[in-house]
Write an enzyme that holds these catalytic residues in place. Structure first.
Site, mmCIF file in Angstrom:
data_model
loop_
_atom_site.group_PDB
_atom_site.id
_atom_site.type_symbol
_atom_site.label_atom_id
_atom_site.label_comp_id
_atom_site.label_asym_id
_atom_site.label_seq_id
_atom_site.Cartn_x
_atom_site.Cartn_y
_atom_site.Cartn_z
ATOM 1 N N LYS A 191 -6.137 5.819 -11.740
ATOM 2 C CA LYS A 191 -4.626 5.376 -12.235
ATOM 3 C C LYS A 191 -4.845 4.184 -13.168
ATOM 4 O O LYS A 191 -4.273 3.875 -14.040
ATOM 5 C CB LYS A 191 -3.890 5.021 -10.890
ATOM 6 C CG LYS A 191 -2.526 4.091 -11.070
ATOM 7 C CD LYS A 191 -1.632 4.895 -11.553
ATOM 8 C CE LYS A 191 -0.457 4.104 -11.868
ATOM 9 N NZ LYS A 191 -0.357 2.558 -11.841
ATOM 10 N N HIS A 219 -3.443 4.211 -2.511
ATOM 11 C CA HIS A 219 -4.285 3.504 -1.858
ATOM 12 C C HIS A 219 -5.031 4.199 -0.789
ATOM 13 O O HIS A 219 -6.422 3.904 -0.519
ATOM 14 C CB HIS A 219 -3.686 1.915 -1.244
ATOM 15 C CG HIS A 219 -3.127 1.213 -2.375
ATOM 16 N ND1 HIS A 219 -1.772 1.069 -2.542
ATOM 17 C CD2 HIS A 219 -3.732 0.501 -3.463
ATOM 18 C CE1 HIS A 219 -1.447 0.121 -3.306
ATOM 19 N NE2 HIS A 219 -2.523 -0.030 -3.933
ATOM 20 N N LEU A 242 0.812 -1.253 0.113
ATOM 21 C CA LEU A 242 -0.138 0.124 -0.010
ATOM 22 C C LEU A 242 0.919 1.321 -0.104
ATOM 23 O O LEU A 242 1.891 1.431 0.653
ATOM 24 C CB LEU A 242 -0.817 0.069 1.352
ATOM 25 C CG LEU A 242 -1.896 -1.390 1.397
ATOM 26 C CD1 LEU A 242 -2.780 -1.125 2.616
ATOM 27 C CD2 LEU A 242 -2.695 -1.154 0.007
HETATM 28 P P1 AMP Z 1 -3.529 -2.355 -6.651
HETATM 29 O O1 AMP Z 1 -3.392 -2.736 -5.522
HETATM 30 O O2 AMP Z 1 -2.507 -1.787 -7.831
HETATM 31 O O3 AMP Z 1 -4.643 -3.418 -7.502
HETATM 32 O O4 AMP Z 1 -4.632 -0.928 -6.816
HETATM 33 C C1 AMP Z 1 -5.875 -1.081 -5.966
HETATM 34 C C2 AMP Z 1 -6.567 0.149 -6.245
HETATM 35 O O5 AMP Z 1 -5.912 1.448 -5.870
HETATM 36 C C3 AMP Z 1 -7.152 0.490 -7.514
HETATM 37 O O6 AMP Z 1 -8.332 0.901 -7.604
HETATM 38 C C4 AMP Z 1 -6.195 1.316 -8.124
HETATM 39 O O7 AMP Z 1 -6.622 2.262 -9.371
HETATM 40 C C5 AMP Z 1 -5.957 2.276 -6.880
HETATM 41 N N1 AMP Z 1 -4.488 3.106 -7.154
HETATM 42 C C6 AMP Z 1 -3.165 2.472 -7.381
HETATM 43 N N2 AMP Z 1 -2.408 3.488 -7.356
HETATM 44 C C7 AMP Z 1 -3.011 4.570 -7.315
HETATM 45 C C8 AMP Z 1 -2.753 6.056 -7.312
HETATM 46 N N3 AMP Z 1 -1.576 6.355 -7.712
HETATM 47 N N4 AMP Z 1 -3.746 6.953 -7.053
HETATM 48 C C9 AMP Z 1 -4.842 6.643 -6.910
HETATM 49 N N5 AMP Z 1 -5.324 5.280 -6.866
HETATM 50 C C10 AMP Z 1 -4.560 4.238 -7.019
#
Ligand code: AMP
Length: 279
Positions: free
Chosen positions: A149, A37, A33
Protein backbone atom coordinates in the site's frame (compact mmCIF):
# COMPACT_ATOMS: atom_id res chain seq x y z
CA UNK A 1 -0.11 -10.22 24.57
CA UNK A 2 2.62 -8.32 26.43
CA UNK A 3 2.37 -4.54 26.23
CA UNK A 4 5.41 -2.30 26.75
CA UNK A 5 5.66 1.48 26.76
CA UNK A 6 9.41 1.82 27.23
CA UNK A 7 12.35 0.69 25.10
CA UNK A 8 14.16 -0.71 28.15
CA UNK A 9 11.27 -3.06 29.06
CA UNK A 10 10.82 -4.14 25.45
CA UNK A 11 14.53 -4.83 24.94
CA UNK A 12 14.74 -6.74 28.22
CA UNK A 13 11.78 -8.96 27.22
CA UNK A 14 13.10 -9.59 23.69
CA UNK A 15 16.64 -10.37 24.82
CA UNK A 16 15.35 -13.38 26.79
CA UNK A 17 13.46 -14.66 23.72
CA UNK A 18 16.45 -14.07 21.42
CA UNK A 19 18.68 -16.07 23.79
CA UNK A 20 16.28 -18.97 23.31
CA UNK A 21 16.97 -18.71 19.57
CA UNK A 22 13.49 -17.40 18.66
CA UNK A 23 13.16 -15.33 15.47
CA UNK A 24 11.54 -11.92 15.89
CA UNK A 25 9.10 -10.55 13.29
CA UNK A 26 8.25 -6.85 13.45
CA UNK A 27 5.23 -4.89 12.16
CA UNK A 28 5.50 -1.11 12.70
CA UNK A 29 2.18 0.79 12.54
CA UNK A 30 0.56 4.04 13.53
CA UNK A 31 -2.50 2.26 14.94
CA UNK A 32 -6.20 2.63 13.99
CA UNK A 33 -5.72 -0.94 12.89
CA UNK A 34 -7.68 -2.60 10.08
CA UNK A 35 -7.47 -5.87 8.16
CA UNK A 36 -4.50 -4.54 6.15
CA UNK A 37 -2.43 -4.22 9.32
CA UNK A 38 -3.69 -7.55 10.64
CA UNK A 39 -2.66 -9.29 7.39
CA UNK A 40 0.92 -8.14 8.11
CA UNK A 41 0.72 -9.62 11.62
CA UNK A 42 -0.65 -12.89 10.19
CA UNK A 43 2.19 -13.13 7.67
CA UNK A 44 4.73 -12.33 10.39
CA UNK A 45 3.20 -15.10 12.55
CA UNK A 46 3.72 -17.56 9.69
CA UNK A 47 7.34 -16.57 9.01
CA UNK A 48 8.78 -15.88 12.50
CA UNK A 49 8.43 -17.13 16.10
CA UNK A 50 7.58 -13.96 18.03
CA UNK A 51 5.65 -11.06 16.52
CA UNK A 52 6.14 -7.50 17.78
CA UNK A 53 3.75 -4.79 16.61
CA UNK A 54 4.43 -1.15 17.37
CA UNK A 55 1.78 1.55 17.53
CA UNK A 56 3.29 5.00 17.43
CA UNK A 57 1.83 8.02 15.65
CA UNK A 58 5.18 9.43 14.55
CA UNK A 59 5.05 13.25 14.62
CA UNK A 60 8.14 13.76 12.45
CA UNK A 61 6.52 12.21 9.37
CA UNK A 62 3.53 14.59 9.38
CA UNK A 63 4.18 17.69 7.35
CA UNK A 64 0.61 18.88 8.07
CA UNK A 65 -0.04 19.50 11.81
CA UNK A 66 -3.83 19.23 11.21
CA UNK A 67 -3.36 15.73 9.77
CA UNK A 68 -1.40 14.71 12.89
CA UNK A 69 -4.06 16.19 15.16
CA UNK A 70 -6.88 14.39 13.32
CA UNK A 71 -5.09 11.04 13.16
CA UNK A 72 -7.32 8.46 14.94
CA UNK A 73 -5.96 6.83 18.13
CA UNK A 74 -8.39 4.05 19.19
CA UNK A 75 -5.87 2.19 21.37
CA UNK A 76 -8.40 -0.01 23.27
CA UNK A 77 -9.90 -1.48 20.09
CA UNK A 78 -6.41 -1.79 18.56
CA UNK A 79 -5.34 -3.95 21.50
CA UNK A 80 -8.44 -6.15 21.04
CA UNK A 81 -7.63 -6.57 17.33
CA UNK A 82 -4.02 -7.48 18.04
CA UNK A 83 -5.14 -10.04 20.60
CA UNK A 84 -7.61 -11.51 18.10
CA UNK A 85 -4.71 -12.38 15.75
CA UNK A 86 -2.48 -13.61 18.57
CA UNK A 87 0.13 -10.87 18.32
CA UNK A 88 2.80 -11.56 20.96
CA UNK A 89 4.05 -8.10 21.87
CA UNK A 90 2.75 -4.54 21.49
CA UNK A 91 5.19 -1.66 21.81
CA UNK A 92 3.27 1.58 22.41
CA UNK A 93 5.67 4.35 23.47
CA UNK A 94 4.99 8.05 24.06
CA UNK A 95 6.80 10.59 21.90
CA UNK A 96 9.43 11.50 24.54
CA UNK A 97 10.46 7.81 24.66
CA UNK A 98 11.40 7.91 20.97
CA UNK A 99 12.71 11.47 20.45
CA UNK A 100 14.81 13.89 22.44
CA UNK A 101 13.78 17.53 22.29
CA UNK A 102 14.59 19.36 19.05
CA UNK A 103 16.20 16.22 17.64
CA UNK A 104 17.14 16.77 14.01
CA UNK A 105 19.04 14.54 11.63
CA UNK A 106 18.60 13.26 8.12
CA UNK A 107 19.79 10.35 6.03
CA UNK A 108 21.04 10.48 2.47
CA UNK A 109 18.45 8.41 0.61
CA UNK A 110 19.80 9.17 -2.88
CA UNK A 111 16.81 11.40 -3.61
CA UNK A 112 14.27 8.55 -3.37
CA UNK A 113 12.70 10.50 -0.50
CA UNK A 114 12.13 13.54 -2.70
CA UNK A 115 10.01 12.00 -5.48
CA UNK A 116 6.20 11.55 -5.62
CA UNK A 117 5.01 11.40 -1.99
CA UNK A 118 8.24 13.11 -0.95
CA UNK A 119 7.55 15.99 -3.31
CA UNK A 120 3.99 16.41 -2.03
CA UNK A 121 4.93 15.91 1.62
CA UNK A 122 8.35 17.51 2.22
CA UNK A 123 10.31 15.78 4.99
CA UNK A 124 7.85 12.89 5.22
CA UNK A 125 10.34 10.12 4.42
CA UNK A 126 13.04 11.61 6.65
CA UNK A 127 10.48 11.28 9.45
CA UNK A 128 9.62 7.72 8.39
CA UNK A 129 13.26 6.62 8.28
CA UNK A 130 14.02 8.29 11.62
CA UNK A 131 11.33 6.34 13.43
CA UNK A 132 11.87 3.05 11.59
CA UNK A 133 15.61 3.21 12.33
CA UNK A 134 14.93 3.82 16.03
CA UNK A 135 12.38 1.00 16.13
CA UNK A 136 14.69 -1.42 14.27
CA UNK A 137 17.50 -0.53 16.68
CA UNK A 138 15.47 -1.52 19.71
CA UNK A 139 13.51 -4.50 18.30
CA UNK A 140 16.38 -5.83 16.14
CA UNK A 141 14.01 -8.11 14.21
CA UNK A 142 15.09 -10.83 11.78
CA UNK A 143 12.22 -9.81 9.50
CA UNK A 144 10.09 -6.67 9.21
CA UNK A 145 6.77 -6.57 7.37
CA UNK A 146 5.46 -3.60 5.39
CA UNK A 147 2.49 -3.15 3.05
CA UNK A 148 2.67 -2.64 -0.70
CA UNK A 149 0.00 0.00 0.00
CA UNK A 150 2.89 2.36 0.86
CA UNK A 151 5.04 1.27 -2.07
CA UNK A 152 7.48 4.18 -1.99
CA UNK A 153 7.86 3.82 1.78
CA UNK A 154 9.01 0.23 1.28
CA UNK A 155 11.69 1.31 -1.22
CA UNK A 156 12.84 4.14 1.04
CA UNK A 157 13.20 1.77 4.01
CA UNK A 158 14.98 -0.75 1.80
CA UNK A 159 17.41 2.02 0.79
CA UNK A 160 18.04 2.90 4.45
CA UNK A 161 18.61 -0.75 5.40
CA UNK A 162 21.17 -1.14 2.58
CA UNK A 163 22.96 2.13 3.32
CA UNK A 164 23.24 1.45 7.05
CA UNK A 165 23.94 -2.27 6.47
CA UNK A 166 21.17 -3.19 8.91
CA UNK A 167 20.64 -6.89 9.50
CA UNK A 168 16.93 -7.18 8.80
CA UNK A 169 15.02 -8.80 5.97
CA UNK A 170 12.16 -6.70 4.62
CA UNK A 171 8.96 -8.38 3.43
CA UNK A 172 6.46 -6.57 1.19
CA UNK A 173 2.87 -7.71 1.85
CA UNK A 174 -0.04 -7.41 -0.63
CA UNK A 175 -2.57 -4.57 -0.43
CA UNK A 176 -5.75 -5.54 1.44
CA UNK A 177 -8.86 -3.96 -0.07
CA UNK A 178 -12.50 -3.52 0.91
CA UNK A 179 -14.91 -5.75 -1.04
CA UNK A 180 -15.51 -2.91 -3.52
CA UNK A 181 -11.78 -2.36 -4.15
CA UNK A 182 -10.95 0.64 -1.96
CA UNK A 183 -7.52 0.07 -0.38
CA UNK A 184 -7.91 -0.17 3.40
CA UNK A 185 -6.47 2.85 5.20
CA UNK A 186 -6.76 4.32 8.68
CA UNK A 187 -7.81 7.54 6.95
CA UNK A 188 -10.87 5.97 5.24
CA UNK A 189 -13.03 6.56 8.34
CA UNK A 190 -12.70 10.30 7.73
CA UNK A 191 -14.51 9.98 4.35
CA UNK A 192 -18.17 11.04 4.15
CA UNK A 193 -20.55 8.55 2.50
CA UNK A 194 -20.29 10.46 -0.77
CA UNK A 195 -16.49 10.76 -0.64
CA UNK A 196 -16.29 7.04 0.17
CA UNK A 197 -18.31 6.29 -3.00
CA UNK A 198 -16.26 8.71 -5.13
CA UNK A 199 -13.01 7.18 -3.84
CA UNK A 200 -13.77 3.94 -5.71
CA UNK A 201 -12.67 5.66 -8.93
CA UNK A 202 -9.04 5.41 -7.75
CA UNK A 203 -8.81 1.62 -7.84
CA UNK A 204 -11.17 1.40 -10.83
CA UNK A 205 -8.81 3.66 -12.79
CA UNK A 206 -5.77 1.61 -11.75
CA UNK A 207 -7.50 -1.62 -12.89
CA UNK A 208 -8.62 -0.02 -16.14
CA UNK A 209 -5.05 1.14 -16.84
CA UNK A 210 -3.72 -2.34 -16.11
CA UNK A 211 -6.24 -3.75 -18.62
CA UNK A 212 -5.10 -1.23 -21.24
CA UNK A 213 -1.40 -1.94 -20.59
CA UNK A 214 0.21 -3.28 -23.77
CA UNK A 215 -2.47 -1.77 -26.02
CA UNK A 216 -0.96 1.73 -26.06
CA UNK A 217 2.37 3.31 -25.09
CA UNK A 218 3.04 4.35 -21.50
CA UNK A 219 2.82 8.06 -22.26
CA UNK A 220 -0.67 7.65 -23.69
CA UNK A 221 -1.72 5.25 -20.95
CA UNK A 222 -0.70 7.74 -18.28
CA UNK A 223 -2.50 10.61 -20.02
CA UNK A 224 -5.68 8.52 -20.35
CA UNK A 225 -5.53 7.45 -16.69
CA UNK A 226 -4.99 11.02 -15.50
CA UNK A 227 -7.88 12.25 -17.62
CA UNK A 228 -10.22 9.51 -16.41
CA UNK A 229 -9.43 9.96 -12.73
CA UNK A 230 -9.12 13.75 -12.94
CA UNK A 231 -12.68 13.92 -14.31
CA UNK A 232 -14.18 11.64 -11.65
CA UNK A 233 -16.58 13.44 -9.31
CA UNK A 234 -15.12 14.67 -6.01
CA UNK A 235 -11.55 13.70 -6.87
CA UNK A 236 -8.65 16.15 -6.83
CA UNK A 237 -5.75 14.31 -8.41
CA UNK A 238 -2.33 15.07 -6.91
CA UNK A 239 -0.27 12.73 -9.04
CA UNK A 240 -0.60 9.66 -11.20
CA UNK A 241 2.70 8.29 -12.48
CA UNK A 242 3.94 5.13 -14.16
CA UNK A 243 7.37 4.36 -12.72
CA UNK A 244 10.20 1.89 -12.74
CA UNK A 245 9.21 -0.28 -9.75
CA UNK A 246 12.76 -0.27 -8.33
CA UNK A 247 13.97 3.31 -8.81
CA UNK A 248 10.60 5.13 -9.06
CA UNK A 249 12.01 7.03 -12.02
CA UNK A 250 9.30 7.81 -14.56
CA UNK A 251 9.07 4.91 -17.03
CA UNK A 252 9.06 5.82 -20.69
CA UNK A 253 9.01 2.29 -22.08
CA UNK A 254 8.16 -1.23 -20.95
CA UNK A 255 11.79 -2.27 -20.43
CA UNK A 256 12.12 -2.04 -16.62
CA UNK A 257 11.74 -5.37 -14.81
CA UNK A 258 8.99 -3.92 -12.66
CA UNK A 259 6.48 -1.23 -13.56
CA UNK A 260 4.13 0.38 -11.05
CA UNK A 261 1.37 2.97 -11.28
CA UNK A 262 1.32 5.22 -8.21
CA UNK A 263 -1.50 7.61 -7.42
CA UNK A 264 -2.40 10.18 -4.76
CA UNK A 265 -5.74 12.00 -4.69
CA UNK A 266 -7.76 14.10 -2.30
CA UNK A 267 -11.42 13.60 -1.51
CA UNK A 268 -12.48 16.66 0.44
CA UNK A 269 -9.88 16.97 3.21
CA UNK A 270 -8.78 13.34 3.06
CA UNK A 271 -5.74 12.34 1.06
CA UNK A 272 -5.55 8.76 -0.22
CA UNK A 273 -2.79 6.85 -2.00
CA UNK A 274 -2.91 3.62 -3.97
CA UNK A 275 -0.84 1.70 -6.52
CA UNK A 276 -0.87 -1.30 -8.81
CA UNK A 277 1.94 -3.33 -10.37
CA UNK A 278 1.78 -3.53 -14.16
CA UNK A 279 4.57 -6.08 -14.23
P1 AMP B 1 0.34 2.77 8.91
O1 AMP B 1 -0.31 2.44 10.20
O2 AMP B 1 -0.53 3.47 7.94
O3 AMP B 1 1.69 3.43 9.11
O4 AMP B 1 0.66 1.37 8.21
C1 AMP B 1 1.41 0.39 8.87
C2 AMP B 1 1.75 -0.69 7.88
O5 AMP B 1 0.55 -1.28 7.38
C3 AMP B 1 2.53 -0.18 6.67
O6 AMP B 1 3.53 -1.11 6.33
C4 AMP B 1 1.46 -0.10 5.61
O7 AMP B 1 1.96 -0.22 4.29
C5 AMP B 1 0.61 -1.30 5.97
N1 AMP B 1 -0.74 -1.15 5.40
C6 AMP B 1 -1.56 -0.08 5.52
N2 AMP B 1 -2.69 -0.28 4.82
C7 AMP B 1 -2.58 -1.50 4.23
C8 AMP B 1 -3.40 -2.27 3.36
N3 AMP B 1 -4.60 -1.83 2.95
N4 AMP B 1 -2.96 -3.48 2.96
C9 AMP B 1 -1.74 -3.94 3.37
N5 AMP B 1 -0.91 -3.26 4.19
C10 AMP B 1 -1.32 -2.06 4.62
Amino acid sequence: MKIFNTKAELEQHLSVLKHKGLRIGFVPTMGALHQGHLSLINLAKQQTDVVVCSIFVNPTQFNDPKDLELYPKPIASDIEKLESVDCDVLFNPVTSEMYSENEQWALDLDGLDLLLEGEQRPGHYQGVTQIVKKLFDCVQPQKAFFGQKDYQQFLVIEKMVKKLAMKVELVMCPIVREADGLAMSSRNIRLSAEERKNALAIYQTLCWMKDQFGHCDLHELKALGREKLGKSPGIVLEYLEICDGDSLIEATDQNPQKLVILVAAKLGKTRLIDNILLK
